[in-house]
Design a protein around this motif. Sequence first.
Motif, mmCIF file in Angstrom:
data_model
loop_
_atom_site.group_PDB
_atom_site.id
_atom_site.type_symbol
_atom_site.label_atom_id
_atom_site.label_comp_id
_atom_site.label_asym_id
_atom_site.label_seq_id
_atom_site.Cartn_x
_atom_site.Cartn_y
_atom_site.Cartn_z
ATOM 1 N N PRO A 23 12.993 4.610 -25.442
ATOM 2 C CA PRO A 23 13.012 3.141 -25.456
ATOM 3 C C PRO A 23 13.423 2.559 -24.110
ATOM 4 N N TYR A 24 13.919 3.404 -23.204
ATOM 5 C CA TYR A 24 14.353 2.952 -21.887
ATOM 6 C C TYR A 24 13.242 3.175 -20.871
ATOM 7 N N TYR A 25 13.355 2.496 -19.728
ATOM 8 C CA TYR A 25 12.396 2.705 -18.654
ATOM 9 C C TYR A 25 12.689 4.047 -17.977
ATOM 10 N N ASN A 26 11.765 4.977 -18.112
ATOM 11 C CA ASN A 26 11.978 6.313 -17.574
ATOM 12 C C ASN A 26 10.979 6.623 -16.476
ATOM 13 N N ILE A 27 11.318 7.573 -15.635
ATOM 14 C CA ILE A 27 10.423 8.071 -14.597
ATOM 15 C C ILE A 27 10.388 9.589 -14.701
ATOM 16 N N GLU A 28 9.378 10.204 -14.084
ATOM 17 C CA GLU A 28 9.224 11.660 -14.150
ATOM 18 C C GLU A 28 9.766 12.289 -12.869
ATOM 19 N N LEU A 29 11.078 12.469 -12.823
ATOM 20 C CA LEU A 29 11.728 13.098 -11.682
ATOM 21 C C LEU A 29 11.588 14.611 -11.793
ATOM 22 N N LYS A 30 11.096 15.224 -10.727
ATOM 23 C CA LYS A 30 10.855 16.669 -10.739
ATOM 24 C C LYS A 30 11.822 17.422 -9.847
ATOM 25 N N GLU A 31 12.089 16.875 -8.663
ATOM 26 C CA GLU A 31 12.963 17.554 -7.705
ATOM 27 C C GLU A 31 13.824 16.538 -6.966
ATOM 28 N N ILE A 32 14.945 17.018 -6.437
ATOM 29 C CA ILE A 32 15.772 16.258 -5.497
ATOM 30 C C ILE A 32 15.924 17.103 -4.246
ATOM 31 N N HIS A 33 15.618 16.505 -3.107
ATOM 32 C CA HIS A 33 15.774 17.173 -1.825
ATOM 33 C C HIS A 33 16.913 16.527 -1.057
ATOM 34 N N VAL A 34 17.728 17.337 -0.406
ATOM 35 C CA VAL A 34 18.798 16.856 0.464
ATOM 36 C C VAL A 34 18.529 17.376 1.865
ATOM 37 N N SER B 30 0.808 -1.219 0.000
ATOM 38 C CA SER B 30 0.000 0.000 0.000
ATOM 39 C C SER B 30 0.840 1.266 0.000
ATOM 40 N N ASP B 31 2.058 1.197 0.540
ATOM 41 C CA ASP B 31 2.895 2.397 0.604
ATOM 42 C C ASP B 31 3.969 2.433 -0.482
ATOM 43 N N MET B 32 3.798 1.649 -1.531
ATOM 44 C CA MET B 32 4.737 1.732 -2.655
ATOM 45 C C MET B 32 4.555 3.067 -3.367
ATOM 46 N N VAL B 33 5.672 3.700 -3.729
ATOM 47 C CA VAL B 33 5.667 4.999 -4.405
ATOM 48 C C VAL B 33 5.808 4.774 -5.900
ATOM 49 N N PHE B 34 4.955 5.417 -6.694
ATOM 50 C CA PHE B 34 4.961 5.210 -8.137
ATOM 51 C C PHE B 34 5.296 6.490 -8.891
ATOM 52 N N SER B 35 5.879 6.293 -10.062
ATOM 53 C CA SER B 35 6.081 7.374 -11.023
ATOM 54 C C SER B 35 5.585 6.907 -12.380
ATOM 55 N N TYR B 36 5.005 7.804 -13.132
ATOM 56 C CA TYR B 36 4.572 7.495 -14.496
ATOM 57 C C TYR B 36 5.791 7.188 -15.358
ATOM 58 N N SER B 37 5.662 6.209 -16.232
ATOM 59 C CA SER B 37 6.731 5.835 -17.152
ATOM 60 C C SER B 37 6.168 5.834 -18.565
ATOM 61 N N ASP B 38 6.685 6.711 -19.403
ATOM 62 C CA ASP B 38 6.148 6.931 -20.745
ATOM 63 C C ASP B 38 6.925 6.113 -21.774
ATOM 64 N N PRO B 39 6.346 5.045 -22.310
ATOM 65 C CA PRO B 39 7.074 4.234 -23.299
ATOM 66 C C PRO B 39 7.296 4.944 -24.619
ATOM 67 N N ASN B 40 6.518 5.987 -24.896
ATOM 68 C CA ASN B 40 6.689 6.734 -26.142
ATOM 69 C C ASN B 40 7.782 7.788 -26.041
ATOM 70 N N ARG B 41 8.174 8.107 -24.815
ATOM 71 C CA ARG B 41 9.195 9.125 -24.601
ATOM 72 C C ARG B 41 10.596 8.593 -24.905
#
Length: 641
Positions: free
Chosen positions: A273-284, A260-271
């Motif tokens: 040929p590799y498995y991609n995710i929509e990374l928006k920010e990095i926090h440290v 239930s607590d798995m975190v998901f990101s959309y992965s666009d196969p048309n964008r």
Amino acid sequence: MARGRLRFGVIVLLFAILRFISSEVSSDNAAILRPRGLGHRLPILLPLFLTSPDSSRILNDSFLRHLQELNRRNPNARMSLYDDLLSNGYYTTRLWIGTPPQEFALIVDTGSTVTYVPCETCEQCGNHQNPRFQPEHSSTYQPLKCNPDCTCDAKEAQCTYERQYAEMSSSSGVLGQDIISFGNQSELTPQRAVFGCENTETGDLYTQHADGIMGLGRGVLSIVDQLVDKEVISDSFSLCYGGMDVGGGAMVLGEISPPSDMVFSYSDPNRSPYYNIELKEIHVAGKPLPLDPKVFDGKHGTVLDSGTTYAYLPAAAFVEFRSAIMNELHGLQRISGPDPNYNDICFSGAGSDASQLSKYFPVVDMVFSNGQRFSLSPENYLFKHTRVRGAYCLGIFQSGKDPTTLLGGIIVRNTLVMYDREHLKIGFWKTNCSELWERLHISGSPAMPSTPIGEDPTTSMAPAMAPSVPSTYASGEVQIGLITFDMSLSMKYSDLKAQITKLSGVIAQELELNISQVHLVSLTPDRNGSLISWAIFPSGSANYFSNSNAMHIISQLVDHHIQLSEPYGNYQIVKWNLQPLVNRTWWQQHYLAVIMGVIAASIIGFSAYGVFFIWRWRRQRMYKPIDAVVAEQELQPIVNE
């Protein structure tokens, strides 16, 4: 030395495809580098089920029950992962091809499509872990004949494939079909599939210990796509990499029920040929890096690749990330990296207990475009310094000219990653990957389901797993000072006595050890031939083995991956034992010093002429250490197409 195992490349030629499917041009992600900071390359590991003291609380019991229930309804291919990411530069799994099955250790690669192994007819293939595939020894093998949809070798009238990768290695050969088996843990029955039979390999593909590649990427020749097309699994697979100092892990081809607590990101196969995710920010440490979100959206976007060791950020993102990490470190000292060929960012003073790293290094969060956040522990962006105890280095580097953000295996250690291709998303869930199978109660070797109608049976499956290892070794509470094992050989005692020195060299070579580490303890007659007791000592001046190295050796022994040629015959490992450093006798800990002392005393007793003769004899026989490593040129993580 190379910066790690990098597998992000570009296909330059069309590859062959099946008669019954349309043609496709696909990109492969498979540049391969040897791991950095190592004096030698280690062999393939068996699955390790090592647990940290508090690992049980990480696993979600309700999730495990859901997963077990789903597996009862929808059989999938449950498989173990082997090796350690930073020791070997990759993870492998085992596949069996043909009837009877022939075993192969294949690198799991989400950036490659075709699965291939060295062919017996290969004129330029390296010396890998297992023997080459022998088509004539498989009663179910069929070559893929030339057709309008494939690149064809007119002389052989057979479809061919060719791959070229970013670090200039390559693989080429012919395509064939045969029965592929997934091992004793899998509920999925053996299936007929198309794979590549290599005739030529170059570069790091030639020198690697693993046999070949298991393509998990998108494409009609991908093993995942083929199983989905046959409707034997759903359009999903999952990988779970072991953590720092542990290795191993798990893989599932097919659907699992996400926690239930798995975190998901959309992965666009048309964008891409590799498995991609929509990374928006990095926090440290809870603070966002001052970056335009578009920095993570260049070219292929943010790519997740199981075959790459480390992570690579575009220049602007890397500079801000490095600065933010360093601003959060207090009480640590900046030191030089393990390899003078690289300007690594390393720190000492954090101690050798990896479970305590969060006291010294900040949490890093990846924020996706949907607002969900996935937190990285220090083990997800650090690697251990190989020369300074208690020191760690950043495992995130600046990429080359290509603006793609590349997230390698280090980012997802101790993380279950679900590639839900059917729903166009990728999920992340922190867990203890190395004990996942144990908690699922499938660490044994259950019987395989019956072979489906129309398919060919296989006569044998995966070997039994290695015995479990005491948790005291896994947690680092006890250091491993000595490995002993007894080997039963079918060779007669009288014949073996004259071959024992040569045999110790063979064992050292197969385990990729220095011959000085392998010592004969005893040799006695046995009803089956001979019984030999061996002791393996740590290398060089080391007093103990690292956990991963010791498990490496034991796993190789137990799974019978030592190849003994004639005249030694067959062998069995009767028993093995790990001796803690504290339990080693004074002689075992200081045998080298004693021997050297005796030699020194003998030399002193010689005449001046004798001393001169020995000095002159040794001087004429000076040699380069066998584990010397020639530095390799650093490669860019991404190249332009």
